[in-house]
Motif scaffolding. Structure first.
Motif, PDB file in Angstrom:
ATOM      1  N   PRO A  85      -8.521  -2.126  -3.092  1.00 59.39           N
ATOM      2  CA  PRO A  85      -8.966  -0.818  -3.561  1.00 59.39           C
ATOM      3  C   PRO A  85      -8.006  -0.874  -5.051  1.00 59.39           C
ATOM      4  O   PRO A  85      -6.950  -1.409  -4.928  1.00 59.39           O
ATOM      5  N   PRO A  86      -8.478  -0.127  -5.846  1.00 57.20           N
ATOM      6  CA  PRO A  86      -8.020   0.058  -7.309  1.00 57.20           C
ATOM      7  C   PRO A  86      -6.815   0.886  -7.306  1.00 57.20           C
ATOM      8  O   PRO A  86      -6.004   0.599  -8.139  1.00 57.20           O
ATOM      9  N   TRP A  87      -6.617   1.848  -6.081  1.00 54.30           N
ATOM     10  CA  TRP A  87      -5.424   2.807  -6.352  1.00 54.30           C
ATOM     11  C   TRP A  87      -4.677   2.538  -4.987  1.00 54.30           C
ATOM     12  O   TRP A  87      -5.100   2.418  -3.996  1.00 54.30           O
ATOM     13  N   PHE A  88      -3.427   2.690  -5.538  1.00 56.83           N
ATOM     14  CA  PHE A  88      -2.235   3.002  -4.428  1.00 56.83           C
ATOM     15  C   PHE A  88      -1.930   1.453  -3.750  1.00 56.83           C
ATOM     16  O   PHE A  88      -1.380   1.466  -2.743  1.00 56.83           O
ATOM     17  N   ARG A 107       1.067  -1.114   0.097  1.00 58.52           N
ATOM     18  CA  ARG A 107      -0.058  -0.025  -0.029  1.00 58.52           C
ATOM     19  C   ARG A 107       1.052   1.235   0.068  1.00 58.52           C
ATOM     20  O   ARG A 107       1.753   1.379   1.037  1.00 58.52           O
ATOM     21  N   ASN A 108       0.811   2.181  -1.042  1.00 58.43           N
ATOM     22  CA  ASN A 108       1.619   3.227  -1.178  1.00 58.43           C
ATOM     23  C   ASN A 108       3.211   2.766  -1.141  1.00 58.43           C
ATOM     24  O   ASN A 108       3.788   3.665  -0.647  1.00 58.43           O
ATOM     25  N   GLY A 109       3.306   1.779  -1.730  1.00 56.18           N
ATOM     26  CA  GLY A 109       4.741   1.422  -1.847  1.00 56.18           C
ATOM     27  C   GLY A 109       5.577   0.493  -0.559  1.00 56.18           C
ATOM     28  O   GLY A 109       6.336   0.142  -0.632  1.00 56.18           O
ATOM     29  N   ASN A 110       4.734   0.427   0.358  1.00 58.02           N
ATOM     30  CA  ASN A 110       5.055  -0.147   1.550  1.00 58.02           C
ATOM     31  C   ASN A 110       4.329  -1.369   1.941  1.00 58.02           C
ATOM     32  O   ASN A 110       2.995  -1.618   1.441  1.00 58.02           O
ATOM     33  N   PHE A 111       5.051  -2.231   2.448  1.00 56.90           N
ATOM     34  CA  PHE A 111       4.344  -3.736   2.699  1.00 56.90           C
ATOM     35  C   PHE A 111       3.604  -3.588   3.600  1.00 56.90           C
ATOM     36  O   PHE A 111       3.482  -2.934   4.876  1.00 56.90           O
TER      37      PHE A 111
END
Length: 225
Positions: free
Chosen positions: A50-53, A34-38
């Motif tokens: 969710p479709p984004w991030f 999520r947002n590049g974080n595990f």
């Protein structure tokens, strides 16, 4: 125009919904980001996000193997050898995320560690040791590779040394000639022992016949017949 707009909207909606659904196979684990974080590990089944991030990376947790061949290793007794070994390993199901977060190339890095361990083992062992103690050396290699890779989410199951061969035709032929010479010397020794035993038998028989003229005559008659 309205029809085209609705068609485009429907296509976008379908693609968005499709991007929200992931299927994790039984032999996989999904690394959810999520947002590049595990964020978490997803087990087998359907995962909706969710479709984004958000994103997911699949990790195969089945057993794998690497065939490693290392040439031109100089043993402790100065014999150049080439070694073929097989490393069996898998991603640790308890911490599969480490195979993604802690190392860039999971299998390739394990291969490099195993190759270095094999070279080190070869330099610390004699040629005869590697020929006679493959199982013990394989166990030692497994322990060393497991220790070096434990932070990468790796489970090293075993290391099998399949072949240890002399990596020099000249030395190989020299050892063959040496073995042949040893075999010939052993055969000559056995022949000499047999000759001595035969001679001792003749001496013993001669002593017996010397003191018994009748026995000697009967022996001569037996030979004549």
């Amino acid at each position: 125009m309205v029809v085209l707009f609705k068609l485009g909207l429907a296509t976008y909606a379908a693609q968005t919904i499709g991007g929200m659904i992931y299927v994790v196979m039984q032999y996989e684990r999904g690394m959810v980001f999520r947002n590049g974080n595990f964020e978490r590990v997803a087990n087998a089944g359907i995962v909706i996000m969710p479709p984004w991030f958000w994103g997911m990376e699949m990790v195969d947790v089945r057993a794998m193997n690497l065939v490693i061949e290392v040439a031109q290793i100089m043993t402790k007794d100065n014999v150049p050898v080439k070694i073929k070994a097989v490393v069996f390993f898998a991603v640790d199901k308890a911490r599969p995320q480490d195979s993604v977060l802690e190392v860039e190339d999971f299998a390739g890095s394990i291969e490099q560690v195993a190759e270095a361990a094999i070279k080190s083992m070869g330099g610390e062992s004699t040629f005869k040791q590697m020929q006679a103690e493959r199982k013990a050396l394989g166990t030692a290699l497994r322990t060393e590779v497991a220790e070096e890779t434990k932070g990468w989410g790796a489970v090293v199951q075993s290391v099998l040394i399949q072949d240890v061969a002399i990596d020099s035709e000249e030395i190989r032929m020299s050892l063959v000639r040496e073995a042949a010479a040893q075999a010939e010397a052993l055969a000559r020794g056995h022949l000499a022992e047999a000759e001595v035993a035969t001679a001792e038998s003749f001496v013993k028989a001669a002593n017996l016949y010397a003191g018994n003229a009748v026995a000697l005559m009967l022996r001569q008659l037996n030979i004549a017949l």
